[in-house]
Enzyme design. Structure first.
Site, PDB file in Angstrom:
ATOM      1  N   LYS A 147      36.572  45.457  57.459  1.00 43.34           N
ATOM      2  CA  LYS A 147      36.621  43.995  57.599  1.00 43.34           C
ATOM      3  C   LYS A 147      35.226  43.426  57.801  1.00 43.34           C
ATOM      4  CE  LYS A 147      39.418  44.240  61.159  1.00 43.34           C
ATOM      5  NZ  LYS A 147      39.611  45.702  61.237  1.00 43.34           N
TER       6      LYS A 147
ATOM      7  N   ARG B 199      45.407  38.910  65.593  1.00 45.92           N
ATOM      8  CA  ARG B 199      45.751  40.318  65.750  1.00 45.92           C
ATOM      9  C   ARG B 199      47.206  40.484  66.169  1.00 45.92           C
ATOM     10  NH1 ARG B 199      40.672  42.680  65.663  1.00 45.92           N
ATOM     11  NH2 ARG B 199      40.645  44.622  66.751  1.00 45.92           N
TER      12      ARG B 199
ATOM     13  N   ARG C  84      30.307  55.835  61.895  1.00 47.38           N
ATOM     14  CA  ARG C  84      29.761  54.470  62.029  1.00 47.38           C
ATOM     15  C   ARG C  84      28.688  54.405  63.112  1.00 47.38           C
ATOM     16  NH1 ARG C  84      33.428  49.269  62.849  1.00 47.38           N
ATOM     17  NH2 ARG C  84      34.267  50.485  64.562  1.00 47.38           N
TER      18      ARG C  84
ATOM     19  N   ARG D 201      29.708  53.030  68.799  1.00 52.04           N
ATOM     20  CA  ARG D 201      30.546  52.193  69.646  1.00 52.04           C
ATOM     21  C   ARG D 201      31.402  53.069  70.552  1.00 52.04           C
ATOM     22  NH1 ARG D 201      33.489  47.631  66.059  1.00 52.04           N
ATOM     23  NH2 ARG D 201      35.269  48.247  67.336  1.00 52.04           N
TER      24      ARG D 201
ATOM     25  N   ARG E 172      43.787  52.907  68.722  1.00 50.45           N
ATOM     26  CA  ARG E 172      43.608  51.595  68.064  1.00 50.45           C
ATOM     27  C   ARG E 172      44.501  51.498  66.822  1.00 50.45           C
ATOM     28  NH1 ARG E 172      37.348  51.784  67.290  1.00 50.45           N
ATOM     29  NH2 ARG E 172      37.599  49.864  66.098  1.00 50.45           N
TER      30      ARG E 172
HETATM   31  P1  AP5 Z   1      33.586  48.164  59.361  1.00 49.26           P
HETATM   32  O1  AP5 Z   1      33.294  47.197  58.283  1.00 49.26           O
HETATM   33  O2  AP5 Z   1      32.755  48.169  60.555  1.00 49.26           O
HETATM   34  O3  AP5 Z   1      35.149  48.090  59.738  1.00 49.26           O
HETATM   35  P2  AP5 Z   1      35.991  47.021  60.527  1.00 49.26           P
HETATM   36  O4  AP5 Z   1      37.274  46.827  59.780  1.00 49.26           O
HETATM   37  O5  AP5 Z   1      35.205  45.817  60.852  1.00 49.26           O
HETATM   38  O6  AP5 Z   1      36.318  47.911  61.823  1.00 49.26           O
HETATM   39  P3  AP5 Z   1      36.276  47.587  63.347  1.00 49.26           P
HETATM   40  O7  AP5 Z   1      36.234  48.896  64.070  1.00 49.26           O
HETATM   41  O8  AP5 Z   1      35.212  46.595  63.655  1.00 49.26           O
HETATM   42  O9  AP5 Z   1      37.710  46.950  63.509  1.00 49.26           O
HETATM   43  P4  AP5 Z   1      38.491  46.683  64.766  1.00 49.26           P
HETATM   44  O10 AP5 Z   1      39.416  45.704  64.173  1.00 49.26           O
HETATM   45  O11 AP5 Z   1      39.149  47.817  65.449  1.00 49.26           O
HETATM   46  O12 AP5 Z   1      37.409  46.227  65.851  1.00 49.26           O
HETATM   47  P5  AP5 Z   1      36.970  44.823  66.446  1.00 49.26           P
HETATM   48  O13 AP5 Z   1      35.518  44.855  66.654  1.00 49.26           O
HETATM   49  O14 AP5 Z   1      37.566  43.693  65.654  1.00 49.26           O
HETATM   50  O15 AP5 Z   1      33.617  49.616  58.683  1.00 49.26           O
HETATM   51  C1  AP5 Z   1      33.838  50.774  59.444  1.00 49.26           C
HETATM   52  C2  AP5 Z   1      32.908  51.894  58.988  1.00 49.26           C
HETATM   53  O16 AP5 Z   1      33.247  52.300  57.665  1.00 49.26           O
HETATM   54  C3  AP5 Z   1      31.431  51.489  58.936  1.00 49.26           C
HETATM   55  O17 AP5 Z   1      30.657  52.599  59.307  1.00 49.26           O
HETATM   56  C4  AP5 Z   1      31.197  51.141  57.465  1.00 49.26           C
HETATM   57  O18 AP5 Z   1      29.853  51.356  57.056  1.00 49.26           O
HETATM   58  C5  AP5 Z   1      32.153  52.093  56.750  1.00 49.26           C
HETATM   59  N1  AP5 Z   1      32.744  51.513  55.552  1.00 49.26           N
HETATM   60  C6  AP5 Z   1      33.119  50.213  55.358  1.00 49.26           C
HETATM   61  N2  AP5 Z   1      33.647  50.042  54.132  1.00 49.26           N
HETATM   62  C7  AP5 Z   1      33.598  51.281  53.538  1.00 49.26           C
HETATM   63  C8  AP5 Z   1      34.013  51.787  52.250  1.00 49.26           C
HETATM   64  N3  AP5 Z   1      34.567  50.986  51.337  1.00 49.26           N
HETATM   65  N4  AP5 Z   1      33.822  53.105  51.996  1.00 49.26           N
HETATM   66  C9  AP5 Z   1      33.258  53.919  52.923  1.00 49.26           C
HETATM   67  N5  AP5 Z   1      32.855  53.517  54.141  1.00 49.26           N
HETATM   68  C10 AP5 Z   1      33.021  52.210  54.443  1.00 49.26           C
HETATM   69  O19 AP5 Z   1      37.717  44.837  67.849  1.00 49.26           O
HETATM   70  C11 AP5 Z   1      37.314  45.705  68.880  1.00 49.26           C
HETATM   71  C12 AP5 Z   1      38.191  45.466  70.104  1.00 49.26           C
HETATM   72  O20 AP5 Z   1      38.046  44.100  70.546  1.00 49.26           O
HETATM   73  C13 AP5 Z   1      39.700  45.623  69.886  1.00 49.26           C
HETATM   74  O21 AP5 Z   1      40.118  46.956  70.002  1.00 49.26           O
HETATM   75  C14 AP5 Z   1      40.248  44.711  70.989  1.00 49.26           C
HETATM   76  O22 AP5 Z   1      40.203  45.338  72.241  1.00 49.26           O
HETATM   77  C15 AP5 Z   1      39.266  43.552  70.998  1.00 49.26           C
HETATM   78  N6  AP5 Z   1      39.664  42.440  70.118  1.00 49.26           N
HETATM   79  C16 AP5 Z   1      38.968  41.948  69.053  1.00 49.26           C
HETATM   80  N7  AP5 Z   1      39.618  40.943  68.471  1.00 49.26           N
HETATM   81  C17 AP5 Z   1      40.756  40.769  69.182  1.00 49.26           C
HETATM   82  C18 AP5 Z   1      41.859  39.885  69.084  1.00 49.26           C
HETATM   83  N8  AP5 Z   1      41.925  38.953  68.120  1.00 49.26           N
HETATM   84  N9  AP5 Z   1      42.867  39.999  69.983  1.00 49.26           N
HETATM   85  C19 AP5 Z   1      42.815  40.902  70.963  1.00 49.26           C
HETATM   86  N10 AP5 Z   1      41.802  41.782  71.115  1.00 49.26           N
HETATM   87  C20 AP5 Z   1      40.787  41.713  70.239  1.00 49.26           C
HETATM   88 MG    MG Z   2      34.384  45.038  62.685  1.00 51.49          MG
END
Ligand code: AP5
Ligand code: MG
Length: 210
Positions: free
Chosen positions: A13, A88, A123, A156, A167
């Site tokens: 994402k 979410r 990552r 992270r 997760r």
């Molecule tokens: P990346 O692009 O970083 O993936 P992402 O989908 O953004 O993954 P996140 O881990 O950030 O998602 P998340 O939803 O769990 O975390 P968030 O920060 O929102 O890609 C991942 C890796 O793969 C990278 O190394 C990248 O280089 C590689 N990659 C990307 N595309 C690729 C491809 N096509 N091929 C190969 N490799 C690739 O949330 C964290 C925490 O915050 C949650 O657990 C929760 O506690 C809290 N939180 C956040 N938002 C909310 C909400 N709305 N409600 C409640 N809690 C929330």
């Molecule tokens: Mg992210």
């Protein structure tokens, strides 16, 4: 244009949000990044969120909804935005509707669970600006150093295999129902995220720009 990026943790994402926002000239808003910033600067919000995030659980809806409301009220959001990681849960999606935000498209990036754990273990993120890299798929020019701001690259806390699995469970239980929510509104666009980054963004942009 108002967009939502949906997908499992590590589906890409953040990676896609960055590419799309450059092309469409609208800000990408990652609730995860806002929470991590709050944590880093030791605000009350950060302290509230910490235990949930470290365990791979969702931060309570009311906290995240207030935070998002405040963010999208900023002037840079007036022509639209890309939401990465929000909503979410169904209550978060309903809150967005209640705010009067009319979503144009919901991009669902699909990656099989077994691929996610490998992706996450590779990552690395910049401590300073939050830019995201992958040891194999998207390595920085200099090992351990951010291309954009020269900050240090770290792993992270919630990217260890065990927390990633938690997760994923949370995602399937609480977030995946949003697919039907938005499909029923005719807004869902599903894209295969198990391909090269550029191929995926080309598909997304084709869908958005025609
Ligand atoms: P990346 O692009 O970083 O993936 P992402 O989908 O953004 O993954 P996140 O881990 O950030 O998602 P998340 O939803 O769990 O975390 P968030 O920060 O929102 O890609 C991942 C890796 O793969 C990278 O190394 C990248 O280089 C590689 N990659 C990307 N595309 C690729 C491809 N096509 N091929 C190969 N490799 C690739 O949330 C964290 C925490 O915050 C949650 O657990 C929760 O506690 C809290 N939180 C956040 N938002 C909310 C909400 N709305 N409600 C409640 N809690 C929330
Ligand atoms: Mg992210």
């Amino acid at each position: 244009m108002m967009l939502i990026l949906l997908g499992a943790p590590g589906a890409g994402k953040g990676t896609q949000a960055e590419l799309i926002c450059q092309r469409l000239h609208i800000p990408a808003i990652s609730t995860g990044n806002i929470l991590r910033e709050a944590l880093k600067s030791g605000t009350e919000l950060g302290q509230k969120a910490k235990t949930f995030m470290d365990a791979g659980n969702l931060v309570p809806d009311d906290v995240v909804i207030d935070m998002l409301k405040e963010r999208i009220a900023q002037p840079d959001c007036k022509d639209g935005f890309i939401l990465d990681g929000f909503p979410r849960t169904i209550p978060q999606a309903e809150a967005l509707d209640a705010m009067g935000v009319v979503i144009d498209r919901v991009i669902d990036i699909e990656v099989p669970d077994e691929k996610i754990v490998t992706r996450m273990s590779g990552r690395r993120v910049c401590e300073k600006c939050g830019a995201s890299y992958h040891l194999v798929y998207n390595p920085p020019k200099v090992e351990g150093v951010c291309d954009k701001c020269a900050g240090a690259l770290v792993q992270r806390k919630d990217d260890n295999a065990e927390t990633v699995r938690d997760r994923l469970t949370v995602y399937h239980n609480q977030t995946e129902p949003l697919k039907s929510y938005y499909a029923a509104q005719g807004k869902l666009f599903e894209v295969n995220g198990d391909r090269d980054v550029e191929v995926i963004s080309a598909d997304i942009l084709k869908e958005l720009e025609g």
